[in-house]
Write a protein that holds these residues in place. Sequence first.
Motif, PDB file in Angstrom:
ATOM      1  N   ARG A 207       0.842  -1.199   0.000  1.00 63.63           N
ATOM      2  CA  ARG A 207       0.000   0.000   0.000  1.00 63.63           C
ATOM      3  C   ARG A 207       0.873   1.244   0.000  1.00 63.63           C
ATOM      4  O   ARG A 207       2.030   1.200   0.415  1.00 63.63           O
ATOM      5  CB  ARG A 207      -0.957  -0.026   1.192  1.00 63.63           C
ATOM      6  CG  ARG A 207      -1.846  -1.254   1.200  1.00 63.63           C
ATOM      7  CD  ARG A 207      -2.761  -1.273   2.409  1.00 63.63           C
ATOM      8  NE  ARG A 207      -3.972  -0.510   2.152  1.00 63.63           N
ATOM      9  CZ  ARG A 207      -4.917  -0.299   3.069  1.00 63.63           C
ATOM     10  NH1 ARG A 207      -4.764  -0.764   4.300  1.00 63.63           N
ATOM     11  NH2 ARG A 207      -5.996   0.373   2.767  1.00 63.63           N
ATOM     12  N   ASP A 230     -11.209   1.759  -8.602  1.00 62.60           N
ATOM     13  CA  ASP A 230     -11.486   0.924  -7.432  1.00 62.60           C
ATOM     14  C   ASP A 230     -10.312  -0.002  -7.142  1.00 62.60           C
ATOM     15  O   ASP A 230      -9.916  -0.197  -5.990  1.00 62.60           O
ATOM     16  CB  ASP A 230     -12.760   0.118  -7.671  1.00 62.60           C
ATOM     17  CG  ASP A 230     -13.363  -0.389  -6.373  1.00 62.60           C
ATOM     18  OD1 ASP A 230     -13.520   0.414  -5.428  1.00 62.60           O
ATOM     19  OD2 ASP A 230     -13.666  -1.594  -6.289  1.00 62.60           O
ATOM     20  N   ASN A 231      -9.732  -0.558  -8.192  1.00 61.83           N
ATOM     21  CA  ASN A 231      -8.574  -1.429  -8.042  1.00 61.83           C
ATOM     22  C   ASN A 231      -7.380  -0.670  -7.475  1.00 61.83           C
ATOM     23  O   ASN A 231      -6.701  -1.128  -6.546  1.00 61.83           O
ATOM     24  CB  ASN A 231      -8.216  -2.021  -9.421  1.00 61.83           C
ATOM     25  CG  ASN A 231      -7.514  -3.365  -9.339  1.00 61.83           C
ATOM     26  OD1 ASN A 231      -7.475  -4.000  -8.299  1.00 61.83           O
ATOM     27  ND2 ASN A 231      -6.948  -3.801 -10.452  1.00 61.83           N
ATOM     28  N   SER A 234      -7.594   0.388  -3.752  1.00 55.85           N
ATOM     29  CA  SER A 234      -7.360  -0.685  -2.779  1.00 55.85           C
ATOM     30  C   SER A 234      -5.917  -0.690  -2.292  1.00 55.85           C
ATOM     31  O   SER A 234      -5.594  -1.329  -1.287  1.00 55.85           O
ATOM     32  CB  SER A 234      -7.700  -2.043  -3.403  1.00 55.85           C
ATOM     33  OG  SER A 234      -6.752  -2.401  -4.396  1.00 55.85           O
ATOM     34  N   ARG A 235      -5.033   0.044  -2.991  1.00 49.20           N
ATOM     35  CA  ARG A 235      -3.628   0.104  -2.616  1.00 49.20           C
ATOM     36  C   ARG A 235      -3.245   1.440  -1.976  1.00 49.20           C
ATOM     37  O   ARG A 235      -2.063   1.652  -1.675  1.00 49.20           O
ATOM     38  CB  ARG A 235      -2.758  -0.124  -3.860  1.00 49.20           C
ATOM     39  CG  ARG A 235      -2.973  -1.478  -4.512  1.00 49.20           C
ATOM     40  CD  ARG A 235      -2.501  -2.599  -3.614  1.00 49.20           C
ATOM     41  NE  ARG A 235      -2.703  -3.908  -4.233  1.00 49.20           N
ATOM     42  CZ  ARG A 235      -2.180  -5.030  -3.784  1.00 49.20           C
ATOM     43  NH1 ARG A 235      -1.417  -5.003  -2.704  1.00 49.20           N
ATOM     44  NH2 ARG A 235      -2.414  -6.177  -4.383  1.00 49.20           N
ATOM     45  N   LYS A 237      -3.259   4.024   1.129  1.00 47.92           N
ATOM     46  CA  LYS A 237      -3.453   4.043   2.580  1.00 47.92           C
ATOM     47  C   LYS A 237      -4.528   5.056   2.965  1.00 47.92           C
ATOM     48  O   LYS A 237      -4.692   6.073   2.287  1.00 47.92           O
ATOM     49  CB  LYS A 237      -2.146   4.423   3.281  1.00 47.92           C
ATOM     50  CG  LYS A 237      -1.013   3.429   3.112  1.00 47.92           C
ATOM     51  CD  LYS A 237       0.243   3.944   3.805  1.00 47.92           C
ATOM     52  CE  LYS A 237       1.428   3.001   3.619  1.00 47.92           C
ATOM     53  NZ  LYS A 237       2.659   3.539   4.246  1.00 47.92           N
ATOM     54  N   SER A 254     -15.886   7.615  -8.668  1.00 50.10           N
ATOM     55  CA  SER A 254     -15.669   7.047  -7.342  1.00 50.10           C
ATOM     56  C   SER A 254     -16.121   8.023  -6.268  1.00 50.10           C
ATOM     57  O   SER A 254     -15.888   9.229  -6.388  1.00 50.10           O
ATOM     58  CB  SER A 254     -14.185   6.713  -7.136  1.00 50.10           C
ATOM     59  OG  SER A 254     -13.971   6.219  -5.825  1.00 50.10           O
ATOM     60  N   ARG A 256     -15.205   7.171  -3.074  1.00 50.85           N
ATOM     61  CA  ARG A 256     -14.352   6.715  -1.974  1.00 50.85           C
ATOM     62  C   ARG A 256     -13.307   7.754  -1.586  1.00 50.85           C
ATOM     63  O   ARG A 256     -12.669   7.627  -0.533  1.00 50.85           O
ATOM     64  CB  ARG A 256     -13.653   5.407  -2.351  1.00 50.85           C
ATOM     65  CG  ARG A 256     -14.600   4.223  -2.495  1.00 50.85           C
ATOM     66  CD  ARG A 256     -13.871   3.000  -2.993  1.00 50.85           C
ATOM     67  NE  ARG A 256     -12.753   2.625  -2.119  1.00 50.85           N
ATOM     68  CZ  ARG A 256     -11.868   1.687  -2.426  1.00 50.85           C
ATOM     69  NH1 ARG A 256     -11.961   1.050  -3.579  1.00 50.85           N
ATOM     70  NH2 ARG A 256     -10.888   1.408  -1.591  1.00 50.85           N
ATOM     71  N   HIS A 271     -10.188   1.269   5.116  1.00 50.46           N
ATOM     72  CA  HIS A 271     -10.843   0.494   4.055  1.00 50.46           C
ATOM     73  C   HIS A 271     -10.558  -0.982   4.263  1.00 50.46           C
ATOM     74  O   HIS A 271      -9.438  -1.375   4.468  1.00 50.46           O
ATOM     75  CB  HIS A 271     -10.328   0.926   2.667  1.00 50.46           C
ATOM     76  CG  HIS A 271     -10.869   0.068   1.557  1.00 50.46           C
ATOM     77  ND1 HIS A 271     -12.196  -0.031   1.296  1.00 50.46           N
ATOM     78  CD2 HIS A 271     -10.235  -0.739   0.663  1.00 50.46           C
ATOM     79  CE1 HIS A 271     -12.376  -0.844   0.268  1.00 50.46           C
ATOM     80  NE2 HIS A 271     -11.195  -1.307  -0.135  1.00 50.46           N
TER      81      HIS A 271
END
Length: 271
Positions: A207, A230-231, A234-235, A237, A254, A256, A271
């Motif tokens: 990450r 999204d992918n 996920s990495r 922080k 997104s 997020r 997450h």
Amino acid sequence: MALDTISTADFERFRRLLYQQSGIHLADNKQPLLIGRLGRRLRELEIDSFGEYFDRVSRAGGEVELQRMIDLLTTNETHFFREPQHFVFLREQVLPHHPAGTPFRAWSAASSTGEEAYTLAFELAEKFGDAAWEIVGTDISHRVVAQARLGVYPIERSTEIPPALLKKYCLRGVRSQAGSMRVMTHLVQRTHFLPANLLAPLPDIGRFDVIFLRNVMIYFDLETKRRVVDNVLSRLKPGGTLFIGHAETLQNVSERVQLVKPTIYRLSGAH
């Protein structure tokens, strides 16, 4: 060999295959690009038609040539300190707030020939020196990944780098290397490049505190953008910063991340 034209049906087959493999959509006006880039390869292989070449790359056992096709059809335009205000923000707003004693990790997620990743290396070396920091660069093209690992560039690229950083972190080639420059070994050793498809499960790269995902989403449709972002997120922080290209936006892509300023986003919460 008549390789200066391609049938509509064959172009559509290549377009669909490239989209499936990379998420890149070739517009109708890209037929000349496909003909030019693949035509040279067909001549090397002494293949007489685009249809025959398609059969080769799409059948079982054609994975190596399929990757070669992707390498040929992906565009790799980049340079040092591209969109420089991102590096100003990194230098002034991100790096000073990083907790002391904690390794800093940055990901150049579409690294092309490596100029973006090495620009990050200049910035992190200036801020952290010999402390723990690391950069990962990934690209779908195996060809540019291999090139990035060398850290060698035409000397004309030196004009893109501030003189003080150029003097401190790059070497001018001599004799057989005249006309080129090389990023110094201690920076190359902290900057790791590997092939990765942002649409597929990512390799075990950990990450990151910052991710640069710049000037790649312009090639994607909305659904592909959502999958890629999204992918990638996920990495990142919690509290980490995502940079995208100035012609790009995450509106409708997104929820997020929170907008910090145009093209700069922050991931909040766990997450």
